[in-house]
Design a protein around this motif. Structure first.
Motif, PDB file in Angstrom:
ATOM      1  N   VAL A 134       0.854  -1.169  -0.035  1.00 33.48           N
ATOM      2  CA  VAL A 134       0.117  -0.009   0.098  1.00 33.48           C
ATOM      3  C   VAL A 134       1.070   1.275   0.019  1.00 33.48           C
ATOM      4  O   VAL A 134       0.691   2.288  -0.485  1.00 33.48           O
ATOM      5  N   LYS A 135       1.879   1.100   0.691  1.00 33.77           N
ATOM      6  CA  LYS A 135       3.063   2.215   0.743  1.00 33.77           C
ATOM      7  C   LYS A 135       3.312   2.727  -0.778  1.00 33.77           C
ATOM      8  O   LYS A 135       3.248   3.829  -1.286  1.00 33.77           O
ATOM      9  N   ASP A 136       3.655   1.704  -1.786  1.00 29.77           N
ATOM     10  CA  ASP A 136       3.923   1.834  -3.281  1.00 29.77           C
ATOM     11  C   ASP A 136       2.831   2.564  -3.841  1.00 29.77           C
ATOM     12  O   ASP A 136       3.147   3.474  -4.649  1.00 29.77           O
ATOM     13  N   ARG A 137       1.628   2.048  -3.564  1.00 29.54           N
ATOM     14  CA  ARG A 137       0.398   2.580  -4.348  1.00 29.54           C
ATOM     15  C   ARG A 137       0.137   3.773  -3.773  1.00 29.54           C
ATOM     16  O   ARG A 137      -0.366   4.670  -4.701  1.00 29.54           O
ATOM     17  N   THR A 138       0.434   4.304  -2.537  1.00 28.72           N
ATOM     18  CA  THR A 138       0.066   5.624  -1.841  1.00 28.72           C
ATOM     19  C   THR A 138       0.977   6.511  -2.809  1.00 28.72           C
ATOM     20  O   THR A 138       0.755   7.716  -3.031  1.00 28.72           O
ATOM     21  N   ILE A 139       2.369   6.241  -2.745  1.00 25.49           N
ATOM     22  CA  ILE A 139       3.345   7.051  -3.599  1.00 25.49           C
ATOM     23  C   ILE A 139       2.965   7.207  -5.026  1.00 25.49           C
ATOM     24  O   ILE A 139       3.084   8.631  -5.326  1.00 25.49           O
ATOM     25  N   GLN A 140       2.623   6.304  -5.550  1.00 27.30           N
ATOM     26  CA  GLN A 140       2.193   6.338  -7.081  1.00 27.30           C
ATOM     27  C   GLN A 140       1.091   7.245  -7.087  1.00 27.30           C
ATOM     28  O   GLN A 140       0.922   8.282  -8.008  1.00 27.30           O
ATOM     29  N   ALA A 141      -0.006   7.041  -6.433  1.00 28.13           N
ATOM     30  CA  ALA A 141      -1.171   7.934  -6.368  1.00 28.13           C
ATOM     31  C   ALA A 141      -0.981   9.437  -6.174  1.00 28.13           C
ATOM     32  O   ALA A 141      -1.400  10.059  -7.073  1.00 28.13           O
TER      33      ALA A 141
END
Length: 395
Positions: A50-57
């Protein structure tokens, strides 16, 4: 394309879908509304945590804001939706903090929801302030809880005040008692923050209420809510049931207030027949911000399918906007709440698309746990007003 509503896209962010604009620049309001952003790159959700997807978002949000000459430092309000709130909050928050490095931090609300697009785990909606006037300023109050390091309790802009999600917290802890007690305290905290800039609850134009036990708690919450908003003009309002709230509490309330002005009047109420319930206004016009805030519309008691109720809800929104000489083409942001997201999204979406000309509004669509009267869809919108000459031609 109308000069009061400009669609934004970026080669560094996912292309917009046929049913939304990635972001909308509303020049008269001095704001940019960004659609719900997920962790998508090159047409697919990024792998990892979720950390990776938060940064990408947030990189996607940043790319879109850059098209308007802005950055994440210009975001004044964010709403975060997590499908696995309890498990993912800490990791999400670490990533969020790493992206918002400037002060003041945006106002913020973070809730746990039932479903997000394609079963992803995080979606983030942002509103940014254009750099055409006075800068945003954080608000805090000795009478309200101090802000967490990753948010501002409230953000004051030239025309609006964005208040972070407020809970029943006092002296650093959630108070005991009932949801009624926590609702009163949450709104007292909002009132304290607004008081720091010479405003009060009577200046609130839009409210979103999140309940983790909607069916059991709505009546008690509503009683406390009515007691808190004693002025003659009630805000527009949306109330939904969600899966999780901070620290397992039962109510969280997000507010937007209008800065006061003498000419034109600070706020104006729009209403059609049948009239709204006594605890809300169907829509509020904020002339100083050039925006119209429309309460959540459900399309009930129309029978049939979720598509039928979506169509009816949007017809009611259109009727309200028409009272101000506006139309669906003036909507800059929408939020769609579905109580049966997986089953109903495909049927809802064509009905939604049919109601909006291009450019489509920015949009966020989430799955939640409960809606008024047990219905299956609720839609809330923000529209921009027009320059005087454009409004005269519409009228």
């Amino acid at each position: 394309m109308s000069s009061n509503k400009l669609a934004l896209s970026s080669s560094l962010a996912p292309p917009p879908s046929a049913y939304l604009s990635s972001a909308i620049n509303a020049p008269l309001a001095g704001l940019v509304y960004v659609s719900g952003a997920c962790g998508i790159k090159d047409g697919k959700f990024v792998e990892g945590t979720v950390k990776d997807r938060t940064i990408q978002a947030l990189k996607n949000v940043e790319a879109l804001l850059k098209e308007a000459g802005l950055g994440l430092e210009d975001v004044v309000a964010s709403t975060i939706y997590l499908s696995k709130y309890t498990e993912d909050f800490a990791d999400f928050n670490e990533a969020y903090i790493s992206m918002f490095t400037s002060d003041p931090k945006p106002s913020r609300t973070c809730i746990g929801v039932a479903n997000l697009p394609a079963g992803t785990d995080v979606e983030i909606t942002c509103t940014a302030l254009q750099r055409t006037g006075s800068p945003a300023k954080p608000i805090s109050s000795a009478l309200a809880p101090p802000p967490a390091p990753f948010l501002s309790s409230a953000i004051s802009t030239p025309n609006l005040v964005f208040v972070s999600g407020s809970c029943g917290v006092k002296d650093g802890k959630f108070i005991e008692g009932t949801v009624q007690d926590r609702t009163k305290l949450a709104l007292a905290n909002v009132g304290a923050l607004l008081g720091e800039v010479g405003l009060g609850l009577e200046d609130v134009v839009a409210v979103t209420i999140y309940l983790s036990k909607y069916t059991e708690d709505f009546g008690s919450m509503n009683e406390a809510y009515i007691e808190s908003f004693t002025g003659p003009t009630k805000p527009s309002r949306t109330c939904i049931g969600v899966k999780n709230l901070p620290a397992g509490t039962d109510v969280e309330i997000t507010c937007i207030a209008a800065q006061r002005s003498t000419s034109p009047p600070s706020i104006k109420v729009l209403s059609t027949t049948p009239p709204p319930p006594p605890f809300l206004s169907s829509a509020i016009v904020s002339p100083s911000s050039s925006l119209v805030f429309v309460s959540g519309n459900t399309g009930s008691p129309v029978e049939g399918t979720v598509a039928d109720r979506t169509t009816e809800a949007l017809k009611r929104i259109e009727a309200l906007l028409k009272l101000e000489g506006l139309g669906m083409e003036d909507v800059v942001a929408s939020t769609i709440y579905l109580s049966h997201y997986v089953e109903d999204f495909a049927a809802m979406n064509p009905a939604y698309v049919a109601a909006f000309p291009d450019p489509k509004p920015s949009r966020t669509c989430i799955g939640i746990t409960a809606l008024p009267g047990g219905t299956d869809v609720e839609i809330t919108c923000v529209a921009t007003t027009r320059a005087v000459s454009s409004r005269r031609s519409k009228l």
